[in-house]
Design a protein around this motif. Structure first.
Motif, PDB file in Angstrom:
ATOM      1  N   ILE A   1       0.861  -1.182   0.000  1.00 11.28           N
ATOM      2  CA  ILE A   1       0.000   0.000   0.000  1.00 11.28           C
ATOM      3  C   ILE A   1       0.903   1.240   0.000  1.00 11.28           C
ATOM      4  O   ILE A   1       1.847   1.325   0.775  1.00 11.28           O
ATOM      5  CB  ILE A   1      -0.912   0.005   1.254  1.00 11.28           C
ATOM      6  CG1 ILE A   1      -1.832  -1.224   1.240  1.00 11.28           C
ATOM      7  CG2 ILE A   1      -1.701   1.302   1.357  1.00 11.28           C
ATOM      8  CD1 ILE A   1      -2.906  -1.223   0.186  1.00 11.28           C
ATOM      9  N   GLY A   2       0.561   2.194  -0.857  1.00 11.77           N
ATOM     10  CA  GLY A   2       1.383   3.402  -0.957  1.00 11.77           C
ATOM     11  C   GLY A   2       2.244   3.355  -2.192  1.00 11.77           C
ATOM     12  O   GLY A   2       2.829   2.323  -2.510  1.00 11.77           O
ATOM     13  N   SER A   3       2.259   4.469  -2.900  1.00 12.87           N
ATOM     14  CA  SER A   3       3.063   4.531  -4.120  1.00 12.87           C
ATOM     15  C   SER A   3       3.763   5.881  -4.168  1.00 12.87           C
ATOM     16  O   SER A   3       3.110   6.898  -3.992  1.00 12.87           O
ATOM     17  CB  SER A   3       2.161   4.372  -5.340  1.00 12.87           C
ATOM     18  OG  SER A   3       2.891   4.539  -6.512  1.00 12.87           O
TER      19      SER A   3
ATOM     20  N   PRO B   1       8.451   7.330   1.102  1.00  8.05           N
ATOM     21  CA  PRO B   1       9.258   8.355   0.419  1.00  8.05           C
ATOM     22  C   PRO B   1       8.806   9.778   0.773  1.00  8.05           C
ATOM     23  O   PRO B   1       9.640  10.683   0.884  1.00  8.05           O
ATOM     24  CB  PRO B   1       9.016   8.059  -1.057  1.00  8.05           C
ATOM     25  CG  PRO B   1       8.677   6.619  -1.096  1.00  8.05           C
ATOM     26  CD  PRO B   1       7.939   6.323   0.168  1.00  8.05           C
ATOM     27  N   GLU B   2       7.490   9.954   0.994  1.00  6.02           N
ATOM     28  CA  GLU B   2       6.996  11.303   1.293  1.00  6.02           C
ATOM     29  C   GLU B   2       7.311  11.720   2.732  1.00  6.02           C
ATOM     30  O   GLU B   2       7.078  12.862   3.111  1.00  6.02           O
ATOM     31  CB  GLU B   2       5.499  11.417   1.003  1.00  6.02           C
ATOM     32  CG  GLU B   2       4.606  10.361   1.624  1.00  6.02           C
ATOM     33  CD  GLU B   2       4.442   9.112   0.748  1.00  6.02           C
ATOM     34  OE1 GLU B   2       5.438   8.714   0.110  1.00  6.02           O
ATOM     35  OE2 GLU B   2       3.338   8.534   0.720  1.00  6.02           O
ATOM     36  N   HIS B   3       7.824  10.802   3.533  1.00  7.08           N
ATOM     37  CA  HIS B   3       8.165  11.124   4.924  1.00  7.08           C
ATOM     38  C   HIS B   3       9.669  11.207   5.137  1.00  7.08           C
ATOM     39  O   HIS B   3      10.146  11.133   6.258  1.00  7.08           O
ATOM     40  CB  HIS B   3       7.525  10.099   5.876  1.00  7.08           C
ATOM     41  CG  HIS B   3       6.032  10.067   5.743  1.00  7.08           C
ATOM     42  ND1 HIS B   3       5.291   8.902   5.830  1.00  7.08           N
ATOM     43  CD2 HIS B   3       5.138  11.054   5.464  1.00  7.08           C
ATOM     44  CE1 HIS B   3       4.014   9.186   5.635  1.00  7.08           C
ATOM     45  NE2 HIS B   3       3.896  10.478   5.408  1.00  7.08           N
TER      46      HIS B   3
ATOM     47  N   VAL C   1       9.299  14.643  -2.812  1.00  2.92           N
ATOM     48  CA  VAL C   1       9.207  16.025  -2.344  1.00  2.92           C
ATOM     49  C   VAL C   1       8.017  16.678  -3.020  1.00  2.92           C
ATOM     50  O   VAL C   1       7.794  16.487  -4.227  1.00  2.92           O
ATOM     51  CB  VAL C   1      10.487  16.801  -2.717  1.00  2.92           C
ATOM     52  CG1 VAL C   1      10.451  18.218  -2.157  1.00  2.92           C
ATOM     53  CG2 VAL C   1      11.704  16.061  -2.222  1.00  2.92           C
ATOM     54  N   HIS C   2       7.242  17.435  -2.264  1.00  2.00           N
ATOM     55  CA  HIS C   2       6.110  18.134  -2.849  1.00  2.00           C
ATOM     56  C   HIS C   2       6.634  19.269  -3.732  1.00  2.00           C
ATOM     57  O   HIS C   2       7.520  20.012  -3.329  1.00  2.00           O
ATOM     58  CB  HIS C   2       5.197  18.673  -1.742  1.00  2.00           C
ATOM     59  CG  HIS C   2       3.915  19.221  -2.290  1.00  2.00           C
ATOM     60  ND1 HIS C   2       3.017  18.435  -2.972  1.00  2.00           N
ATOM     61  CD2 HIS C   2       3.395  20.469  -2.272  1.00  2.00           C
ATOM     62  CE1 HIS C   2       2.000  19.162  -3.352  1.00  2.00           C
ATOM     63  NE2 HIS C   2       2.205  20.408  -2.950  1.00  2.00           N
ATOM     64  N   GLY C   3       6.129  19.414  -4.913  1.00  2.00           N
ATOM     65  CA  GLY C   3       6.580  20.462  -5.826  1.00  2.00           C
ATOM     66  C   GLY C   3       7.902  20.095  -6.459  1.00  2.00           C
ATOM     67  O   GLY C   3       8.237  18.918  -6.603  1.00  2.00           O
TER      68      GLY C   3
END
Lengths: 350, 280
Positions: free
Chosen positions: A234-236, A272-274, A315-317
């Protein structure tokens, strides 16, 4: 409409058991998604629910009624197949009304539900056409229309969007969600696509090797995966897994950074987003950027971390990095997952 | 790019010339059959290998139809061929469906045995077949031919039908069963209409095979009443001469039912009926 109950459900082919002791309760009106890699048994389970595969052991009930020996036609369910399974020698209208035709309902009585379903799905003008004259998306709609006209206790979907292109898949996903909101019929949906699972489900059932790994709502699965398999499935993009070393002072990462945590932890998982991308001097991990994927809304930074190995940060953006650049990475502490040597989830470290 | 890919005209012409040559080669015997059937008896040898007869006549056809037993042979052949085709197709369709959809104990053995029956030259088994048919008192009857032809055509027809059933997605039956059909209903309402091309092909194949069979018909039939047309053709060969004109006229007439039959089933032979059933 009705709920479903599975108690110690098993399926064997000869001596080979492919589903082991499945226990699952699906509430009336619930949208449940069965998800897992190929060969995990999710489609077999769906076919057992439909009555297309005999049940080897255990008990299965719909609306409290035992279904083990009931043939598909008497289970009052409708199924949408991955291949659509439209009858090629029948027009769209006849395809949709077939379940009523086979029950000898007069044509006048069939026309109403068929027309209503066709209106809902935007198929009004296609009722006279034959399946071969339809596009993939239209065929998909006809298959759904056939299920709606049946007005069943439960809908079963077997990877219904796998044959559509990406844009159409998003559109049909939305259509299925709206349909469920409107009709409120109990739905069991099989997919290997976790985005479909996350977006559609009230609850997700993650399966692997014929065993249920975890049942929960999408965010539960994302935030508190029961084990390493669920965490990675779960999670991509996929969660990063870092090996931990235990010594007399506690746990440390491969690069020597110390962590507080329960001693039996063998691996640390971080999505990855954390992982925060910072200047090399500010990171607890130093890494070299290998590939930068710029997706517009997000950027994926594939790195080789010193003493640890490959790590992916999201990373956002946009981010001002080029392949070969050095960077620092920080783990967002409250987002860390810990697993023991067997891959089971351990209590969080904070 | 399009200009580069265009096939040179000489190549196109060559291709068509090759196809024309092949078609001429394949159809020439049929033309010769018709030509001799229309040539008066007296000119058959004097015309020799001339491509066009110097004179045309329908006398041979008249003689064959009104003054020979040919029409009786013809009726016998139609009875035998139609009965064989119907019986074989019915049995082969049932067997082909079972092979395609079910797994059962001994399936591989049954398939192997059916293949085995196709490996023997017919000449080897003609004697035992004769003894069997004689023992049950069916010599000189059309029934014996129907039974023997059906038995010998079933293996191949079964494999043919199985391949057609294999081409129909299982999902269709399963969807029908969920929609409210029993397996038999699903077979009748959904699968059978999609198998029409297969049934047509099998009927056509078996009909043609039974229509032109000579060996068994020659061995099992002696009486003039029960003769089929291939055996009947031999009656045009007498001890001292061969009646070429009448033989060829009978041959032309024998082509008619075959052609009619294929004309009748050809719309079922059109493939592509299942397109659109499943993805893509």
């Amino acid at each position: 409409m009705a709920g479903m109950e599975m108690r110690a459900l098993r399926k064997s082919y000869g001596g080979l058991e492919v589903l082991h002791d499945i226990d699952l309760t699906i509430d009336d009106g619930e949208f449940v998604v069965l998800v897992g890699p190929s060969g995990c048994g999710k489609s077999t389970l769906l076919r057992m629910i439909a009555g297309l595969e005999p049940i080897t052991g255990g008990e299965f009930r719909i609306g409290g009624r035992r279904m083990n020996e009931v043939p598909p036609r008497d289970r009052d369910i409708a199924m949408v197949f991955q291949s659509y399974a439209l009858y090629p020698h029948m027009s769209v209208g006849r395809n949709m009304g077939f379940s009523m035709e086979i029950r000898r309902r007069p044509a006048a009585e069939r026309a109403g539900p068929v027309a209503a379903a066709a209106r809902t799905l935007g198929l009004d003008r296609l009722l006279e056409r034959f399946p071969k004259a339809l596009s993939g998306g239209q065929r998909q709609r006809v298959a759904m229309g056939r299920a709606i006209v049946r007005d069943p206790q439960a809908f079963l979907f077997d990877e219904p969007l796998s044959n559509l292109d990406a844009a159409l898949r998003v559109e049909m996903r939305l259509e299925i969600a709206r349909l469920h909101q409107r009709l409120g019929t109990t739905t069991v949906y099989v997919t290997h696509d976790q985005v479909e699972a996350m977006t559609l489900a009230d609850r997700i059932v993650v399966m692997n090797g014929g065993v249920i790994q975890q049942v929960g709502n999408p965010l539960e699965l994302y935030d508190r995966p029961a084990n390493r398999f669920v965490a990675q499935f779960i999670g991509s993009p996929t969660m990063n897994l870092l090996d931990l070393v235990a010594d007399a002072d506690g746990l440390r990462l491969g690069n020597g950074v110390r962590l507080l945590g329960p001693a039996p932890a063998a691996q640390l998982g971080i999505r990855p987003e954390h992982l925060a991308v910072v200047a090399p001097a500010d990171g607890e991990i130093t890494a070299q950027a290998l590939v930068i994927e710029r997706l517009g809304s997000d950027t994926n930074v594939f790195t080789e971390a010193e003493g640890i190995g490959p790590l992916l940060a999201r990373v956002h953006g946009n981010v001002d990095l080029r392949p070969g650049d050095r960077l620092g990475l920080r783990l967002i502490r409250e987002r860390i997952h810990l697993f023991d040597a067997a891959g089971r989830r351990l209590p969080p470290m904070h | 790019m399009a200009a580069l890919r265009r096939t040179p005209p000489a190549l196109v012409a060559g291709k068509y010339a090759a196809i024309a040559a092949y078609v001429a080669f394949a159809l020439f015997p049929l033309y010769w059959l018709l030509k001799i059937a229309l040539t008066p008896d007296t000119l058959i040898f004097s015309d020799g290998t001339a491509l066009w007869p110097s004179e045309l006549t329908l006398d041979n056809f008249r003689t064959v139809i009104f003054q020979s037993d040919f029409m009786a042979y013809f009726r016998n052949s139609v009875t035998v061929s139609l009965s064989t085709a119907a019986a074989t197709t019915l049995i082969a369709a049932a067997a082909g469906y079972a092979f395609s959809r079910f797994t059962f104990r001994g399936k591989r053995w049954v398939v192997a045995l059916m293949l085995l029956t196709q490996m023997f030259p017919l000449l080897m088994i003609i004697a035992p077949i004769y003894k069997l048919v004689a023992a049950i008192g069916l010599l000189n009857s059309l029934t014996s031919l129907i039974v023997v032809y059906t038995a010998f055509n079933i293996p191949f027809a079964t494999f043919l039908m199985q391949s057609f059933f294999d081409g129909i997605p299982r999902d269709l039956e399963e969807a029908a069963m969920i929609d409210g059909c029993t397996r038999l209903q699903a077979l009748r309402v959904v699968i059978l209409p999609l198998t029409l091309p297969g049934l047509g092909a099998t009927l056509g194949f078996v009909f043609t095979a039974a229509w032109s069979e000579l060996l068994f018909a020659l061995m099992l039939i002696n009486s003039n009443d029960a003769m089929t047309f291939p055996v009947g053709l031999l009656t045009f060969v007498s001890k001292f001469s061969v009646d070429w004109g009448q033989m060829m006229a009978a041959g032309v007439l024998a082509l008619v039912p075959s052609c009619l039959f294929f004309l009748f089933i050809q719309r079922y032979l059109v493939q592509g009926l299942t397109s659109g059933a499943v993805k893509g």
